[in-house]
Design a protein around this motif. Sequence first.
Motif, short mmCIF file in Angstrom:
data_model
loop_
_atom_site.label_atom_id
_atom_site.label_comp_id
_atom_site.label_asym_id
_atom_site.label_seq_id
_atom_site.Cartn_x
_atom_site.Cartn_y
_atom_site.Cartn_z
N GLU A 68 -57.25 40.16 -2.82
CA GLU A 68 -56.56 41.40 -3.14
C GLU A 68 -56.98 41.77 -4.56
O GLU A 68 -57.04 40.91 -5.44
CB GLU A 68 -55.04 41.24 -3.05
N LEU A 69 -57.33 43.03 -4.76
CA LEU A 69 -57.73 43.46 -6.09
C LEU A 69 -56.50 43.56 -6.97
O LEU A 69 -55.45 44.02 -6.54
CB LEU A 69 -58.46 44.79 -6.02
N CYS A 72 -59.53 39.87 -9.14
CA CYS A 72 -58.92 39.81 -7.82
C CYS A 72 -58.32 38.43 -7.61
O CYS A 72 -58.62 37.49 -8.35
CB CYS A 72 -59.92 40.17 -6.72
N ARG A 116 -57.71 50.32 -8.75
CA ARG A 116 -58.40 49.23 -8.05
C ARG A 116 -59.91 49.30 -8.24
O ARG A 116 -60.57 48.29 -8.40
CB ARG A 116 -58.08 49.28 -6.55
#
Length: 155
Positions: A139-140, A89, A83
């Motif tokens: 969200e990555l 993302c 990440r």
Amino acid sequence: MAALPRKVDLAINVRGVRFLDHDTKRELDACDYTALRDWYIAAKSVKLFVKRAGAKATLTYQLFTLQGIEIGSLLAGYKEWHRSRSNWCRCVKHYPVSDANLLRMAKGDVVRIVERTDEQWYTGECADQIGLFPLDHVELLLEPPADKQSRRAAA
């Protein structure tokens, strides 16, 4: 729950997780960190939840071990490592803005990360616009989108 032989070796490295037959060392299954959705650690076991791209169901592997905390720590470390190096993302909740310095995003938009501005905010590019956006709206992604360009998700 996915069936594995009674004795299995778990191999964890930067690429992902491999399940090996303890006696033959033959690979039974493997997944990368994009497919490893979550894990649960109990007193004497670990459950791994794997969902591959395009699959409808999530596979659950339960391993009986006393090393659950160590396994969980390794998985968390490798997933965070991926990440922290991601340049992409996906927006998880709509972010309407009127400030020209902020990046307008709709749920599902894929954003290319331009700069990690601070712990709460990144600078990104989406739909030919560049601006700041809050990390709690995305969200990555552990791997780049298929077309490797920022794009709006299909409506």
